[in-house]
Design a protein around this motif. Structure first.
Motif, PDB file in Angstrom:
ATOM      1  N   GLY A 227       4.040  12.802 -10.286  1.00  0.00           N
ATOM      2  CA  GLY A 227       2.762  13.284  -9.952  1.00  0.00           C
ATOM      3  C   GLY A 227       2.698  13.098  -8.166  1.00  0.00           C
ATOM      4  N   PRO A 228       1.711  13.527  -7.561  1.00  0.00           N
ATOM      5  CA  PRO A 228       1.429  13.474  -6.251  1.00  0.00           C
ATOM      6  C   PRO A 228       0.930  12.095  -6.161  1.00  0.00           C
ATOM      7  N   LYS A 229       1.307  11.125  -5.281  1.00  0.00           N
ATOM      8  CA  LYS A 229       1.079   9.886  -4.888  1.00  0.00           C
ATOM      9  C   LYS A 229       0.069   9.626  -3.872  1.00  0.00           C
ATOM     10  N   PRO A 230      -1.432   9.297  -4.147  1.00  0.00           N
ATOM     11  CA  PRO A 230      -2.231   9.300  -3.067  1.00  0.00           C
ATOM     12  C   PRO A 230      -2.121   8.054  -2.284  1.00  0.00           C
ATOM     13  N   PRO A 231      -2.781   8.188  -1.137  1.00  0.00           N
ATOM     14  CA  PRO A 231      -2.647   7.008  -0.345  1.00  0.00           C
ATOM     15  C   PRO A 231      -3.684   5.970  -0.641  1.00  0.00           C
ATOM     16  N   PRO A 232      -3.409   4.618  -0.350  1.00  0.00           N
ATOM     17  CA  PRO A 232      -4.414   3.778  -0.891  1.00  0.00           C
ATOM     18  C   PRO A 232      -5.783   3.846  -0.361  1.00  0.00           C
ATOM     19  N   ALA A 233      -5.941   4.519   0.645  1.00  0.00           N
ATOM     20  CA  ALA A 233      -7.160   4.578   1.245  1.00  0.00           C
ATOM     21  C   ALA A 233      -8.346   5.361   0.331  1.00  0.00           C
TER      22      ALA A 233
ATOM     23  N   GLY B 201     -12.424   1.389  -5.858  1.00  0.00           N
ATOM     24  CA  GLY B 201     -12.305  -0.142  -5.070  1.00  0.00           C
ATOM     25  C   GLY B 201     -11.099  -0.587  -5.685  1.00  0.00           C
ATOM     26  N   GLU B 202     -10.347  -0.275  -6.685  1.00  0.00           N
ATOM     27  CA  GLU B 202      -9.293  -0.865  -7.492  1.00  0.00           C
ATOM     28  C   GLU B 202      -8.225  -0.161  -6.803  1.00  0.00           C
ATOM     29  N   SER B 203      -6.945  -1.057  -7.021  1.00  0.00           N
ATOM     30  CA  SER B 203      -5.549  -0.259  -6.632  1.00  0.00           C
ATOM     31  C   SER B 203      -5.442   0.811  -7.365  1.00  0.00           C
ATOM     32  N   ILE B 204      -4.699   1.931  -6.975  1.00  0.00           N
ATOM     33  CA  ILE B 204      -4.493   3.235  -7.604  1.00  0.00           C
ATOM     34  C   ILE B 204      -3.221   3.117  -8.189  1.00  0.00           C
ATOM     35  N   ASN B 205      -3.008   3.417  -9.453  1.00  0.00           N
ATOM     36  CA  ASN B 205      -1.955   3.392 -10.367  1.00  0.00           C
ATOM     37  C   ASN B 205      -1.597   4.956 -10.485  1.00  0.00           C
ATOM     38  N   VAL B 206      -0.715   5.407 -10.010  1.00  0.00           N
ATOM     39  CA  VAL B 206      -0.502   7.105 -10.055  1.00  0.00           C
ATOM     40  C   VAL B 206       0.272   7.320 -11.302  1.00  0.00           C
TER      41      VAL B 206
ATOM     42  N   PRO C 245      -1.654   2.548   9.146  1.00  0.00           N
ATOM     43  CA  PRO C 245      -0.523   2.870   8.244  1.00  0.00           C
ATOM     44  C   PRO C 245      -0.638   2.096   6.926  1.00  0.00           C
ATOM     45  N   GLU C 246      -1.379   1.058   6.863  1.00  0.00           N
ATOM     46  CA  GLU C 246      -1.345   0.400   5.439  1.00  0.00           C
ATOM     47  C   GLU C 246      -2.268   0.975   4.455  1.00  0.00           C
ATOM     48  N   LEU C 247      -2.978   1.801   5.051  1.00  0.00           N
ATOM     49  CA  LEU C 247      -4.037   2.639   4.114  1.00  0.00           C
ATOM     50  C   LEU C 247      -3.413   4.109   3.979  1.00  0.00           C
ATOM     51  N   GLY C 248      -2.425   4.408   4.774  1.00  0.00           N
ATOM     52  CA  GLY C 248      -1.921   5.695   4.237  1.00  0.00           C
ATOM     53  C   GLY C 248      -0.443   5.743   3.703  1.00  0.00           C
ATOM     54  N   TYR C 249       0.653   6.091   4.384  1.00  0.00           N
ATOM     55  CA  TYR C 249       1.951   6.056   3.767  1.00  0.00           C
ATOM     56  C   TYR C 249       2.888   5.360   4.762  1.00  0.00           C
TER      57      TYR C 249
END
Length: 222
Positions: free
Chosen positions: A168-174, A145-150, A195-199
């Motif tokens: 490192g590999p950057k995961p999508p916000p989803a 549920g929180e923003s991901i910090n890669v 798109p906003e939940l992808g790349y």
């Protein structure tokens, strides 16, 4: 000089090879039928060995339809996906897993794969290290549920702490909400068509704003 096969060719035609022994004389079936010469003991043994070796080739091959079917598994149609009430994305659970369902605020460790047209474009299973071109599998840890910090969420010691910055590999916000409702050991495919939940800017082989499949495997809940 005739070869052994030519000398006793009739035994390999419409007549099945059969060697019989009578006292010290060995006779093949072509001799018994009056169609060929008497076989010596050595020839009789060679004929028997040849017939035995040829037998497996005459057996029918096992059916391989089931094996081909496994190789050509059909992709699950989107109509069979479930619409998430959390982010509005469609998902399909391949494996349920065991234990309590994951909820917002839980810390989880996962493997993720972003697949575009069959290409595994972004994956925690093939993370690149700063030590060269070696690729290693590195699970990804984050708070649901929180923003991901890669930059700080790669876990494990496989890479020897070589991850830094955007290496490192950057995961999508989803991914942040994709695991809600899953269980440890569960596997889920999420269709990312927002798109906003992808790349938004694209990533590797995934074009900017393109739809793709996000595959998630929950390794553990911390």
């Amino acid at each position: 000089m005739q070869s052994l096969a030519q000398k006793h060719a009739v035994c390999f035609g419409s007549v099945q090879p059969r060697i019989t022994t009578q006292t010290r004389t060995l006779t093949c079936q072509c001799k018994a039928a009056g169609k060929g010469p008497q076989a010596t003991r050595r020839e009789a043994l060679l004929l028997g060995i040849s017939a035995a070796a040829a037998a497996p080739a005459l057996l029918p091959l096992p059916a391989q339809a089931g094996f081909r079917k496994e190789l050509k598994k059909k992709k699950v149609p989107l109509d069979d996906y479930t619409l998430s009430e959390v982010d509005g994305l469609r998902f399909y659970d391949k494996e349920e897993g065991r234990g309590k369902q994951i909820k917002a605020g839980d810390k989880v460790v996962v493997h993720f794969d972003c697949k575009f047209k069959g290409i595994d474009a972004v994956s925690s299973r093939y993370a690149r290290t700063l030590g060269g071109n070696r690729t290693v599998a590195e699970p990804f840890e984050f708070t649901v549920g929180e923003s991901i910090n890669v930059t700080t969420k790669m876990v494990g010691n496989t890479a020897g702490g070589l991850f830094a910055g955007g290496s490192g590999p950057k995961p999508p916000p989803a991914l942040s909400t994709a695991v809600i409702g899953m269980k440890p050991g569960g596997r889920r495919t999420v269709y990312i068509d927002k798109p906003e939940l992808g790349y938004v800017k694209g990533n590797q082989e995934i074009p900017a704003g393109a739809a793709f499949d996000l595959e998630v495997e929950v390794l553990s809940v911390l």
